[in-house]
Design an enzyme around this catalytic site. Sequence first.
Site, PDB file in Angstrom:
ATOM      1  N   ASP A 114      -5.291  -5.823  22.157  1.00 58.68           N
ATOM      2  CA  ASP A 114      -4.871  -5.340  23.480  1.00 58.68           C
ATOM      3  C   ASP A 114      -5.524  -4.000  23.814  1.00 58.68           C
ATOM      4  O   ASP A 114      -4.952  -3.190  24.531  1.00 58.68           O
ATOM      5  CB  ASP A 114      -3.346  -5.210  23.544  1.00 58.68           C
ATOM      6  CG  ASP A 114      -2.796  -4.226  22.524  1.00 58.68           C
ATOM      7  OD1 ASP A 114      -3.542  -3.825  21.615  1.00 58.68           O
ATOM      8  OD2 ASP A 114      -1.618  -3.857  22.655  1.00 58.68           O
ATOM      9  N   LYS A 165       4.483   5.954  15.177  1.00 54.38           N
ATOM     10  CA  LYS A 165       5.506   6.214  16.206  1.00 54.38           C
ATOM     11  C   LYS A 165       6.506   7.272  15.750  1.00 54.38           C
ATOM     12  O   LYS A 165       7.719   7.053  15.741  1.00 54.38           O
ATOM     13  CB  LYS A 165       6.213   4.921  16.602  1.00 54.38           C
ATOM     14  CG  LYS A 165       5.219   3.820  16.907  1.00 54.38           C
ATOM     15  CD  LYS A 165       5.520   2.935  18.065  1.00 54.38           C
ATOM     16  CE  LYS A 165       4.301   2.133  18.464  1.00 54.38           C
ATOM     17  NZ  LYS A 165       4.091   0.868  17.799  1.00 54.38           N
ATOM     18  N   ASP A 223      -4.875   1.253  25.683  1.00 60.90           N
ATOM     19  CA  ASP A 223      -4.028   0.158  25.188  1.00 60.90           C
ATOM     20  C   ASP A 223      -3.348  -0.438  26.419  1.00 60.90           C
ATOM     21  O   ASP A 223      -2.643   0.272  27.133  1.00 60.90           O
ATOM     22  CB  ASP A 223      -2.993   0.747  24.215  1.00 60.90           C
ATOM     23  CG  ASP A 223      -1.929  -0.271  23.806  1.00 60.90           C
ATOM     24  OD1 ASP A 223      -1.571  -1.141  24.611  1.00 60.90           O
ATOM     25  OD2 ASP A 223      -1.438  -0.182  22.667  1.00 60.90           O
TER      26      ASP A 223
END
Length: 360
Positions: A114, A165, A223
């Site tokens: 992606d 993250k 992204d």
Amino acid sequence: MPAALEAILLVGGQGTRLRPLTLFTPKPLLPTAGVPFLAHQLARARAFGVRRIVFATSYKAAMFADAFGDGSAFDLEIEYVTEDTPLGTGGAIRNAARALTCPPDAPVLVLNGDILSGHDIGAQVRQHLSGDAALTLHLTEVEDASRFGCVPIDEDGRVLAFLEKTPNPVTNRINAGCYVFRRSVIDQIPDGQVVSVERETFPTLIESGGRVLGYADSSYWLDVGTPAAFVQGSCDLVLGALQSPALPGPPGESLLLPDAVVSPEAKVTGGTVVGARAIVGSGALVRGSVIADDATIAPGVTVVNSVVGRHATIAGGTILRDAVIGDTAVIGPNNELTSGARIWPGVTLPESAIRFTGDA
Ligand code: GDD
Ligand code: MG
């Protein structure tokens, strides 16, 4: 650079953040600047010497083979390896590796499915080989690193940690989702289990002293995991901000696919793609948007930074800004959908039903 570089493409995710666009089409196959998203990645990979790509599929797996077949249209050999249940990024790479043909010390390119990236894949592979690395990560810089894998490096480009993250990132430098693995490193990932490269394989490799390098650059990178980013990616490709060998036409303000009918009194700009057989009426203003095949934009409609799905109809006086309209939806006259509004496929919205949905 090996003569016949092999690659693994990770395309098994569900694309949840892109719903409703991904309800029927996996994220990597969404029409982007006139072709399935992956066509841009495949064409770029081919241009950098990749000859064989193994697709690691899971969600809606059969649709990938329908779209790309044996890869000959891209002068590539494509193999498909499907997980019965999703194995995570690491499990998927390990599982797909059974279709590789290269020896244990060969470099293998691994790509998130992606990402639009303008970086020099060849230079990344060369750094990996000359640095005798176990793994070389492409790194880019973003404003908010907390939504990505945060990757601090030392002055020699050696990766010091991998923090997926993390709420308090120590650097803006992030994992850009393109890796060069030494093949034997892939073969050490446990087989047949759910494994995350970001949360398990990379941190473990770094902590155990493996040679992990960062290929950091500042080329175009995106992204496309959210509707806003997806629209931006499509427009950037149409405008030529990222050059793609797969763009079906010259770069410009708009891309009209075969049999699109755009009134000479309509204004279509900002990298908008107008799908095959779609109609844009007079006085309509369409900027920076994706209009899918067979959609109808009535005269006098305004569409900005939005997606209009296949066979959807937008009636006169309606304004769409940062909105996603699902396939076959019918938006009646004088609605105003803004700020991330999403209309599910097949929904009919009566005249003036929604006038304002946020801080436009
Ligand atoms: N085959 C398979 N199986 N593919 C998977 C699976 C799985 O179980 N899970 C995810 N993928 C694929 C997705 O389709 C996508 O192409 C890629 O792996 C990454 O998954 P995303 O869901 O898009 O992850 P992300 O965007 O939140 O984070 C990843 O990408 C960032 C860069 O965009 C991470 O790699 C981050 O570290 C990175 O910064
Ligand atoms: Mg992603």
